[in-house]
Design a protein around this motif. Structure first.
Motif, mmCIF file in Angstrom:
data_model
loop_
_atom_site.group_PDB
_atom_site.id
_atom_site.type_symbol
_atom_site.label_atom_id
_atom_site.label_comp_id
_atom_site.label_asym_id
_atom_site.label_seq_id
_atom_site.Cartn_x
_atom_site.Cartn_y
_atom_site.Cartn_z
ATOM 1 N N GLN A 177 0.844 -1.191 0.000
ATOM 2 C CA GLN A 177 0.000 0.000 0.000
ATOM 3 C C GLN A 177 0.881 1.243 0.000
ATOM 4 O O GLN A 177 1.976 1.250 0.569
ATOM 5 C CB GLN A 177 -0.917 0.007 1.220
ATOM 6 N N ALA A 178 0.404 2.292 -0.636
ATOM 7 C CA ALA A 178 1.144 3.562 -0.686
ATOM 8 C C ALA A 178 0.130 4.701 -0.734
ATOM 9 O O ALA A 178 -1.031 4.513 -1.107
ATOM 10 C CB ALA A 178 2.061 3.607 -1.890
ATOM 11 N N GLU A 179 0.603 5.884 -0.363
ATOM 12 C CA GLU A 179 -0.255 7.070 -0.373
ATOM 13 C C GLU A 179 0.354 8.126 -1.275
ATOM 14 O O GLU A 179 1.506 8.512 -1.107
ATOM 15 C CB GLU A 179 -0.422 7.625 1.047
ATOM 16 N N LEU A 180 -0.435 8.565 -2.252
ATOM 17 C CA LEU A 180 0.033 9.555 -3.215
ATOM 18 C C LEU A 180 0.296 10.885 -2.513
ATOM 19 O O LEU A 180 -0.579 11.412 -1.825
ATOM 20 C CB LEU A 180 -1.010 9.739 -4.315
ATOM 21 N N GLU A 181 1.530 11.413 -2.675
ATOM 22 C CA GLU A 181 1.886 12.650 -1.984
ATOM 23 C C GLU A 181 2.377 13.754 -2.916
ATOM 24 O O GLU A 181 2.566 14.882 -2.477
ATOM 25 C CB GLU A 181 2.947 12.365 -0.918
ATOM 26 N N TYR A 182 2.584 13.437 -4.195
ATOM 27 C CA TYR A 182 3.097 14.486 -5.100
ATOM 28 C C TYR A 182 2.685 14.177 -6.529
ATOM 29 O O TYR A 182 2.759 13.038 -6.988
ATOM 30 C CB TYR A 182 4.616 14.556 -5.015
ATOM 31 N N ILE A 183 2.212 15.217 -7.236
ATOM 32 C CA ILE A 183 1.918 15.144 -8.674
ATOM 33 C C ILE A 183 2.640 16.314 -9.327
ATOM 34 O O ILE A 183 2.442 17.475 -8.942
ATOM 35 C CB ILE A 183 0.410 15.230 -8.949
ATOM 36 N N SER A 184 3.471 16.032 -10.294
ATOM 37 C CA SER A 184 4.268 17.080 -10.930
ATOM 38 C C SER A 184 3.365 18.104 -11.621
ATOM 39 O O SER A 184 2.411 17.735 -12.319
ATOM 40 C CB SER A 184 5.223 16.467 -11.951
ATOM 41 N N PRO A 185 3.642 19.393 -11.446
ATOM 42 C CA PRO A 185 2.842 20.422 -12.130
ATOM 43 C C PRO A 185 3.188 20.559 -13.609
ATOM 44 O O PRO A 185 2.474 21.229 -14.349
ATOM 45 C CB PRO A 185 3.213 21.700 -11.369
ATOM 46 N N LYS A 186 4.278 19.910 -14.046
ATOM 47 C CA LYS A 186 4.703 20.023 -15.443
ATOM 48 C C LYS A 186 4.907 18.629 -16.020
ATOM 49 O O LYS A 186 5.562 17.783 -15.419
ATOM 50 C CB LYS A 186 6.006 20.823 -15.537
ATOM 51 N N GLY A 187 4.339 18.400 -17.208
ATOM 52 C CA GLY A 187 4.487 17.117 -17.876
ATOM 53 C C GLY A 187 5.748 17.065 -18.713
ATOM 54 O O GLY A 187 6.372 18.088 -19.005
ATOM 55 N N GLN A 188 6.116 15.847 -19.102
ATOM 56 C CA GLN A 188 7.275 15.654 -19.966
ATOM 57 C C GLN A 188 6.933 14.631 -21.035
ATOM 58 O O GLN A 188 6.140 13.716 -20.815
ATOM 59 C CB GLN A 188 8.495 15.216 -19.158
ATOM 60 N N GLN A 189 7.534 14.803 -22.208
ATOM 61 C CA GLN A 189 7.213 13.938 -23.336
ATOM 62 C C GLN A 189 7.916 12.605 -23.181
ATOM 63 O O GLN A 189 9.112 12.531 -22.889
ATOM 64 C CB GLN A 189 7.624 14.605 -24.646
ATOM 65 N N ASP A 190 7.151 11.524 -23.390
ATOM 66 C CA ASP A 190 7.691 10.179 -23.277
ATOM 67 C C ASP A 190 7.054 9.318 -24.369
ATOM 68 O O ASP A 190 5.871 9.017 -24.321
ATOM 69 C CB ASP A 190 7.398 9.596 -21.885
ATOM 70 N N GLN A 191 7.886 8.940 -25.354
ATOM 71 C CA GLN A 191 7.439 8.108 -26.467
ATOM 72 C C GLN A 191 6.211 8.701 -27.165
ATOM 73 O O GLN A 191 5.234 7.999 -27.458
ATOM 74 C CB GLN A 191 7.148 6.685 -25.984
#
Length: 357
Positions: A250-264
């Protein structure tokens, strides 16, 4: 005789025609369709999205050397647990020849100045005894002598630091590498005999050891931009680690990046979640993992296979069996779906039987 064979041929043709007609008639008759049925069931409905990534320590430190030289002795190995201040390695110094020559030169110069100041002080002392110089004049030469003596000590310590990594007055030794924090040794990239470069303002230097706190682990992964709008900090994650046969972590979400990055060719956002460790399972650094992010959840609700739903004019229907192989269409109210099963809020009971589509 000829007439007999003619009649026999005609009978045979009639029999073939009648047989063919009967065969085609039987073949054209449709067999009755038997529909399979199933009943609603009680289950948990979990709506989730998946993120791929790895499990890493939250705090990972590279321990470097303050001096250049050769790894003379290693006191730990990968997997050992150390406390802050524990000795990791000893470095055999390889001093810069220019710096060593300058330090030796400065020491000789300081000794010559001290010898000269000592002779002058002795002369002033004799003059003072004869009352030919004042006390203040004598004190100036005494101060100069003390300063020259201190300069010699400084030059000696500087030379010792370059040669041996330590001074006479200090317990600190620059060629002894110590742990900078509590944790476990993850990696020792350079073995005994390897040459390492000191850390400075121009670079971080060669890593002697990597250590981390293995009691504080996080999941770090990527989420597609189509799903990132559905998640938020504090959500529950279930980590499936392929290398382990244990139950999901089990884990608890603590961070979501405010900026995306291109991947494939797609835009993805980095996420981080605090992992809840299990006492009986040792979680190693850099295990690859898939995280199921729970978007919504219903526990112990009535559900059916979503493929048995009929969609008509924005409403949901199912065919309910009223008698053997006889069905009536009934409208139902649905709730949460996980893509396979869907919650039935009203319109069915557990004893009903519905047509499988």
């Amino acid at each position: 005789m000829k007439k007999f064979f003619t009649i026999l041929g005609i009978l045979i043709l009639v029999l073939v025609f009648v047989g063919t007609a009967v065969f085609l008639f039987n073949k054209s008759k449709e067999k009755p369709v038997v529909y399979e049925t199933s009943s609603p069931f009680i289950t948990d409905i979990i709506q989730k999205t998946v993120a791929t990534g790895k499990v890493i320590p939250r705090k990972e430190v590279n321990v470097t050397s303050q001096v250049s030289g050769v790894v003379d002795q290693l006191f730990v190995d990968a997997g050992d647990t150390v406390a802050k201040g524990d000795i990791i390695a000893k470095i055999s110094l390889a001093p810069n020849m220019i710096a060593l020559n300058n330090a030796e030169s400065q020491l000789e110069s300081a000794k010559i100045s001290l010898s000269n100041a000592e002779r002058e002080l002795e002369r002033q002392k004799n003059l003072k005894a004869q009352r030919l110089v004042s006390e203040s004049e004598y004190n100036k030469f005494l101060l100069d002598f003390e300063l020259k003596k201190e300069r010699v000590k400084s030059a000696e310590n500087n030379l010792l630091l370059i040669r041996e990594g330590s001074t006479l007055q200090s317990d600190l030794v620059s060629n002894i590498i110590k742990a900078t924090s509590d944790g476990m040794i993850l990696q020792i990239p350079n073995k005994e005999g390897a040459f390492i470069v000191e850390s400075s303002t121009f670079g971080s230097g060669t890593t002697v050891a990597t250590l981390a706190d293995m009691n504080d682990m996080i999941f770090e992964g990527m989420v597609d931009e189509a799903e990132v709008g559905k998640i938020r900090e504090g959500m529950e994650l279930l980590l499936d680690i392929g290398a382990l046969d244990s139950e999901p972590f089990q884990a608890e979400l603590e961070y979501i990046s405010p900026k995306g990055q291109q991947d494939q060719g797609t835009i993805k956002f980095q996420i981080r979640a605090a992992v809840k460790l299990q006492d009986q399972v040792f979680l190693r650094a850099n295990y690859s993992a898939n995280a199921d992010i729970v978007l919504d959840k219903r526990e112990q609700v009535l559900a059916i296979n979503e493929g048995n739903l009929i969609f008509e004019e924005g409403a949901h229907f199912v065919d309910v069996e009223t008698a053997p192989q006889q069905f009536e269409r009934r409208q139902v109210e649905t709730g949460l779906s996980d893509g396979i099963n869907i919650e039935i809020v009203s319109g069915l009971v557990e004893s009903d039987k519905i047509k499988q589509l």
